[in-house]
Scaffold this active site. Sequence first.
Site, PDB file in Angstrom:
ATOM      1  N   GLY A  14       0.817  -1.216   0.000  1.00 21.78           N
ATOM      2  CA  GLY A  14       0.000   0.000   0.000  1.00 21.78           C
ATOM      3  C   GLY A  14       0.848   1.263   0.000  1.00 21.78           C
ATOM      4  O   GLY A  14       1.917   1.324   0.616  1.00 21.78           O
ATOM      5  N   ARG A  18      -2.618   8.631   2.628  1.00 24.54           N
ATOM      6  CA  ARG A  18      -3.345   9.374   3.671  1.00 24.54           C
ATOM      7  C   ARG A  18      -2.476   9.630   4.903  1.00 24.54           C
ATOM      8  O   ARG A  18      -2.865  10.415   5.780  1.00 24.54           O
ATOM      9  CB  ARG A  18      -4.606   8.604   4.066  1.00 24.54           C
ATOM     10  CG  ARG A  18      -5.653   8.574   2.960  1.00 24.54           C
ATOM     11  CD  ARG A  18      -6.733   7.543   3.245  1.00 24.54           C
ATOM     12  NE  ARG A  18      -7.441   7.811   4.482  1.00 24.54           N
ATOM     13  CZ  ARG A  18      -8.252   6.943   5.070  1.00 24.54           C
ATOM     14  NH1 ARG A  18      -8.427   5.743   4.533  1.00 24.54           N
ATOM     15  NH2 ARG A  18      -8.865   7.266   6.193  1.00 24.54           N
ATOM     16  N   ASP A 107      -0.329  -3.438   7.744  1.00 21.00           N
ATOM     17  CA  ASP A 107      -0.812  -2.250   8.470  1.00 21.00           C
ATOM     18  C   ASP A 107      -1.822  -2.603   9.552  1.00 21.00           C
ATOM     19  O   ASP A 107      -2.559  -1.735  10.029  1.00 21.00           O
ATOM     20  CB  ASP A 107      -1.400  -1.219   7.502  1.00 21.00           C
ATOM     21  CG  ASP A 107      -2.572  -1.769   6.698  1.00 21.00           C
ATOM     22  OD1 ASP A 107      -2.951  -2.941   6.899  1.00 21.00           O
ATOM     23  OD2 ASP A 107      -3.117  -1.011   5.859  1.00 21.00           O
ATOM     24  N   ASN A 230      -4.237   3.801   8.469  1.00 23.37           N
ATOM     25  CA  ASN A 230      -4.229   4.515   7.196  1.00 23.37           C
ATOM     26  C   ASN A 230      -3.897   5.989   7.357  1.00 23.37           C
ATOM     27  O   ASN A 230      -3.614   6.663   6.377  1.00 23.37           O
ATOM     28  CB  ASN A 230      -5.585   4.372   6.508  1.00 23.37           C
ATOM     29  CG  ASN A 230      -5.832   2.962   6.025  1.00 23.37           C
ATOM     30  OD1 ASN A 230      -5.103   2.440   5.195  1.00 23.37           O
ATOM     31  ND2 ASN A 230      -6.861   2.319   6.566  1.00 23.37           N
TER      32      ASN A 230
END
Length: 453
Positions: A14, A18, A107, A230
Site C-alpha cells: 500500500g 493518507r 498495516d 491509514n
Amino acid sequence: MSARSCLTVVLAAGEGTRMRSSRPKVLHAIAGRPLVGHVLAAVQATGSRVAVVVGPNADAVTAAVTAQVPDAAVFVQAERRGTAHAVLAARAALEQGADDILVAFADTPLIRPETLAALRAPLAAGAAVSVLGFRPADPAGYGRLVTQGDDLVAIREEKDASADEKAIRLCNAGLMGISGAHALALLDRIDANNAKGEFYLTDVVELARKAGFRAVVTEAADDSEVLGVNTQAQLAEVGAVLQHRLRGALLDAGVTMAAPETVHLAFDTKIARDVTIEPYVVFGTGVSVAEGAVIRAFSHLEGATVGPGAIVGPYARLRPGAVLERDVHVGNFVEIKAATVEAGAKANHLTYIGDARIGAKANIGAGTITCNYDGILKHKTDIGAGAFIGSNSSLVAPVKIGDGAYVGSGSVITADVPADGLAVARGKQTVKEGWAARWRAVMAAKKKPRSAP
C-alpha cells in the site's frame, strides 16, 4: 497445528498516501518497531514461512523485512490491482506448497500469534477458507460476513449490501486462511469484473462454495487486534492500544507503576518484578531493568541495562551502551552513554559520562564531564574502584584514574592519576583585599547624573 506447514503472505504494498508522509506507511513505528515488524513478529511466533509483497521502489521496506526475517521471500506487486492480485504476486512461494495459506496485512500491527493460529484451525478441520471476523461497535464502512448456520456464504461490501445485510454486525477483518490444496486454483479463478477492475480476495469465499468447499468465520477475541492504520491519527490510536497491552503485561508481572498511562514502553522492554517506575518515563528499544531497581520520573532510557537495586533519575538519560550494575545511583540531569558503572558507584547530579568505566563504589561529583570526543575519534575514561571525582571536573580522555584516587573539584585532568593519588589541576587562587569595595565606588561615580548645561 505444529504438524501442519504454513505460508503467510503479508501484504505491504500500500502507498499510504493518507499518512501525508514520504516514509512508506508500513515503516511508521509504534513502540519502537515498524508496523510491518509487529506483523512479522506475530507470524514468526507461529512457525510459518513468510512471504511479503511490497510495492515498486520499496527498497526500504524490503530491507526492514529481511533484517527481521532473513529468510523471508519478498515479491514486488508492480501494479496495484487489488488484494487477490497482490497475493498472486507471491505465486512462486505459493507454488512451493503448504498445508495452510494465511493472508495478513502489514498495516494491522496488533494481530496476535494466537489469532493467526485460530484462523488456521478450521483449515485443519477440513474448511477451504477461514475468514477473520469481528463485531465493531459501529459496523459502518466494513464489509459484512453473510452466514448460514456455521458456514460463511459471502463477504458483502457495504456499498453492495442490502438493508438486511447492512444490519449484520459481524464484519470482515481482512485476514484470511485458505487451504493450501486449493489456494492457487481459487485465486486464479478470481476475475476483475467489477467497477474498479480489480481482483478482490474476498471473492474467494463464493468461489470456494461454488466448488463445493466450505468457508467459515473465525472471530477475533479482541476487536483491537484488527485495527488498521491509514492515517497518522490511526497510527496514534493503535500505538495507544499497544502501550496499554505492554503496561498491562508489566503490571501482571509484578512491576509497580503509580501512573502507568504516563509510561512509554518499547516492544522489547524487559522489566523484572519489584521494579518501581515513576510517572513520565520513556523506554526506547533495547532496555532491560533488573529486580528491585527504581526508575524515577521523567527519565529516558534506550539501549541500556539497569542492574538490581539501581536508582535512575529523576530526569536522567541512559543512552545506548549504558550498563548500570547492582545498587548504582544515577541522579537528576545525568547522562550516560557507552559506559559501565560498576556496583555501588554514584553519579547523583549534573554529569556526563561517555565511553567510560566507573569502578565499584566510585563517587562522581556534580558537573563532572568525561571529555570523550576530540572531533574525530572517541576516547575512553577509566575510573577505578572507590575513586572520588570532585565537582565540576573535566576528565580529558584517554585518561585513567586509579583505584581510590581523588580529583580536586574544578580540575581539568589530562594525565593519568595513580591509585590513591590526589590530582588538582586548576589555576592558583589570588585574593585582593578591598578590591570589591573600590570597584563599587568607581562604578557608582560613573552612574552619577551630569549637571544640566
